[in-house]
Structures are given as structure tokens and as C-alpha cells.
Design an enzyme around this catalytic site. Structure first.
Site, short mmCIF file in Angstrom:
data_model
loop_
_atom_site.label_atom_id
_atom_site.label_comp_id
_atom_site.label_asym_id
_atom_site.label_seq_id
_atom_site.Cartn_x
_atom_site.Cartn_y
_atom_site.Cartn_z
N LYS A 15 0.88 -1.17 0.00
CA LYS A 15 0.00 0.00 0.00
C LYS A 15 0.92 1.22 0.00
O LYS A 15 1.22 1.81 1.04
CB LYS A 15 -0.92 -0.03 1.22
CG LYS A 15 -2.05 0.99 1.16
CD LYS A 15 -3.05 0.72 2.28
CE LYS A 15 -4.02 1.85 2.48
NZ LYS A 15 -4.93 2.10 1.38
C1 LIG Z 1 -6.61 0.41 -3.88
C2 LIG Z 1 -7.32 -0.15 -2.70
N1 LIG Z 1 -7.90 -1.35 -2.79
C3 LIG Z 1 -8.55 -1.90 -1.74
C4 LIG Z 1 -8.67 -1.24 -0.54
C5 LIG Z 1 -9.39 -1.87 0.60
O1 LIG Z 1 -8.47 -2.28 1.57
P1 LIG Z 1 -8.83 -2.33 3.11
O2 LIG Z 1 -10.06 -3.16 3.23
O3 LIG Z 1 -7.66 -2.97 3.75
O4 LIG Z 1 -9.08 -0.95 3.55
C6 LIG Z 1 -8.09 0.03 -0.40
C7 LIG Z 1 -8.17 0.75 0.86
O5 LIG Z 1 -7.24 0.87 1.55
C8 LIG Z 1 -7.40 0.58 -1.50
O6 LIG Z 1 -6.83 1.78 -1.40
#
Ligand SMILES: Cc1ncc(COP(=O)(O)O)c(C=O)c1O
Length: 322
Positions: free
Chosen positions: A159
Site C-alpha cells: 500500500k
Molecule cells: C486500492 C485499494 N484497494 C482496496 C482497498 C481496501 O483495503 P482495506 O479493506 O484494507 O481498507 C483500499 C483501501 O485501503 C485501497 O486503497
């Protein structure tokens, strides 16, 4: 929504005033996107404030840092405690949590290794990301003309701040075209994810979601929803999905820390089923909101309480639709 600009931010071990949480313009992260971060939430439950899946978020943060050869100056357990301290210092009952680890100030060569690996934690009050009504009525979305990054370019399991250049393009073009979100395909043309959400499709009572090989961020809400769906007795498959699955689905919904669980009522102006939140989406939403609001037992140990052992207030139903 603009920040109120008050409260405390944790920076490299100290809590500083919001207005003093500054970094130098020559910091590496500003120029080259050399940061990794998390987005988690803290909820107000009958037993006091509790963070949802905090350990999983902090693990992903350190995984993201490892992928980018960053060594945070403090260990994961200490940074996790700092998250709880920051929420307490701001006296939030419920809030969004943004820890970030980034390359700081030293040189501006592309090689970041001489720059310090700094860390900060921001918290703020942030409601329903696509609006409260979308939680029940659903969002109108489009398939983006932007694709997710190819494998072996920008690692999607990290991330990283840099990945959000792509997310911004997806989000801005969706908004410019009158949609509230965009869903990107991967470079092979299969469904990947939204600009900041994972996607689920329901067809004939089976749930489908793209696998990690479809350039998705492995979402923590996604993992939780897979578990909740299985607990409710549904079959869940992680499969490559052609875009037209979204058009012929019985239900489609987004999941993520920001959107929580939000139904999708149309894709490219093609209405999903009858355009109303489907029964499986609603069942999963209800289970999810009941867990995060402390109404349903937290059988998977997903909640980290700010004050463990606090007495329980009266339980109340907290479904998204109520
Ligand atoms: C690109 C992306 N995909 C998926 C998610 C969902 O991830 P999470 O459930 O860990 O927040 C996020 C959010 O953080 C995101 O930025």
C-alpha cells in the site's frame, strides 16, 4: 471534507499539534512517492472505542515497508501502541486512522537509502466515504479507462503512496464522467478493484472476488468479508472476473476501510439486477456493522479495545439501513 486542523499527530515518537506536523519540501516522499501507509478505523462500541483489524493493518504496513526496503525506526508493536495513544490523545470515540512510513529529508537522488525512514500517525473523524445514502441505495460506477499497474511494475501488495497516482486518475475520471467511483481492470482486461476499494460480485448465491493476482490491494475488509460470508454459509470464490460479470451480476458491492460495505447499483449505466441493495449484500453488511459496532460477538478477535475491560453499555442494533 476539510480537516478541522486541531488535535494531535504522532510524529517519530512525539505527539505534536496538528499545525506543527510538518516535513521539509525536500523530503524524498514528496518528490518520488516513497511512502507506505495504512487506513484503518476505530469504532464506538458498547464496550468503548475499538479498532477494527488493527493488527492486520499494521502487519500490512510493515509488509509494504519491506517490499520497498524501508526499515522503520520503531518496531510494529511500538507503532501499534502509538496508534492507540494517538486516538486517546485526541479523545475520539470513532475515527479514521492513517499511519504512514516515509522517506524523509536528506538527499534527492532517486536512491532513497540515505534518507531517514520516518513515521507519523494521523487520526480524524471520517464518515461514510461515498455518502451515507450509498450504504443503502448503492453507488453508480463505471469501468475506468485507466488500468491497474502491470505485475512487476508497481507492487500491488504494497500500500504505497505511489500506487495512489493511479487511483487518483481512476477516481478523477469517474467523477468527471458523473459517476461516484471507477473500477479498474488489470492489464489482461479482468476486473481488478476500485480506486480505493475491493469488489465483490454475487451470481446465483455465490460470491466472487478477484484474486491477488489481479493487481488488487489485498484488502483487510475483503478478507473479513470472505470470512463473514463463509460464516453465514455462502460459497466465496477468488476468481478472475471478466468485466461483463459486473453487468449480469445479481449483486455487486465495494468493500474497504473507507467505504466499509457499499452496494453498487449500476455499472456503466447498466443497472445491477433491480437497482436495489441485494439480500446477500445486506446480510453481509448487517453482520459486518454488528461486529464493528460490538452488537454481534467478535468471534474472530478483530476488535482491539482502547480500554480493555471497560463495562459494557446497553447493546443496540446498528445496521446500516437503520
Ligand atoms: C486500492 C485499494 N484497494 C482496496 C482497498 C481496501 O483495503 P482495506 O479493506 O484494507 O481498507 C483500499 C483501501 O485501503 C485501497 O486503497
Amino acid at each position: 471534507m476539510a480537516f478541522p486542523g486541531t488535535g494531535k499527530i504522532w510524529m517519530n515518537g512525539s505527539l505534536v499539534d496538528w499545525s506543527d506536523a510538518k516535513i521539509h519540501i525536500a523530503s524524498h516522499v514528496i518528490h518520488y512517492g516513497s511512502g507506505v501507509f495504512e487506513g484503518a478505523r476505530c469504532y464506538d462500541t458498547p464496550r468503548g472505542s475499538a479498532c477494527f483489524q488493527l493488527e492486520a493493518h499494521m502487519r500490512r504496513l510493515y509488509d509494504s515497508a519491506k517490499i520497498y526496503r524501508m526499515e522503520p525506526q520503531i518496531d510494529r508493536a511500538t507503532l501499534t501502541s502509538a496508534v492507540l495513544d494517538t486516538i486517546r490523545a485526541n479523545q475520539f470515540k470513532a475515527c479514521y486512522i492513517r499511519p504512514i512510513v516515509y522517506r524523509g529529508y536528506n538527499t534527492l537522488g532517486v536512491d532513497p537509502s540515505a534518507c531517514p525512514v520516518d513515521a507519523a500517525i494521523l487520526t480524524w473523524e471520517w464518515g461514510a466515504y461515498l455518502g451515507k445514502e450509498a450504504l443503502e441505495r448503492g453507488a453508480d460506477v463505471t469501468i475506468s479507462s485507466w488500468t491497474r499497474a502491470a505485475a512487476n511494475t508497481f507492487p500491488s501488495l504494497a500500500k504505497s503512496s505511489a500506487n495512489y497516482a493511479n487511483s487518483q486518475l481512476i477516481k478523477m475520471s469517474a467523477l468527471a464522467d458523473g459517476y461516484s467511483e471507477g473500477i479498474a481492470l488489470d492489464t489482461a482486461g479482468y476486473v481488478s478493484e476500485g480506486s480505493g476499494q475491493n469488489v465483490f460480485v454475487v451470481r446465483d448465491d455465490i460470491l466472487y472476488t478477484p484474486p491477488v493476482s489481479a493487481a488488487i490491494l489485498p484488502g483487510i475488509t475483503r478478507n473479513s468479508v470472505i470470512q463473514i460470508a463463509r460464516d453465514l454459509g455462502f460459497t466465496v470464490r477468488e476468481d478472475m472476473l471478466p468485466r461483463e460479470m459486473l453487468y449480469i451480476a445479481d449483486e455487486v458491492f465495494f468493500v474497504g476501510t473507507a467505504v466499509e460495505i457499499t452496494p453498487i447499483r449500476s455499472v456503466d449505466k447498466i443497472v445491477v439486477a433491480n437497482g436495489r441493495r441485494g439480500p446477500i449484500t445486506e446480510a453481509i453488511q448487517n453482520a459486518f456493522f454488528d461486529i464493528i459496532n460490538g452488537v454481534r460477538p467478535d468471534t474472530h478477535g478483530w476488535l482491539t479495545y482502547l480500554s480493555p475491560g471497560a463495562p459494557q453499555k446497553e447493546l443496540q442494533s446498528a445496521h446500516a439501513s437503520q
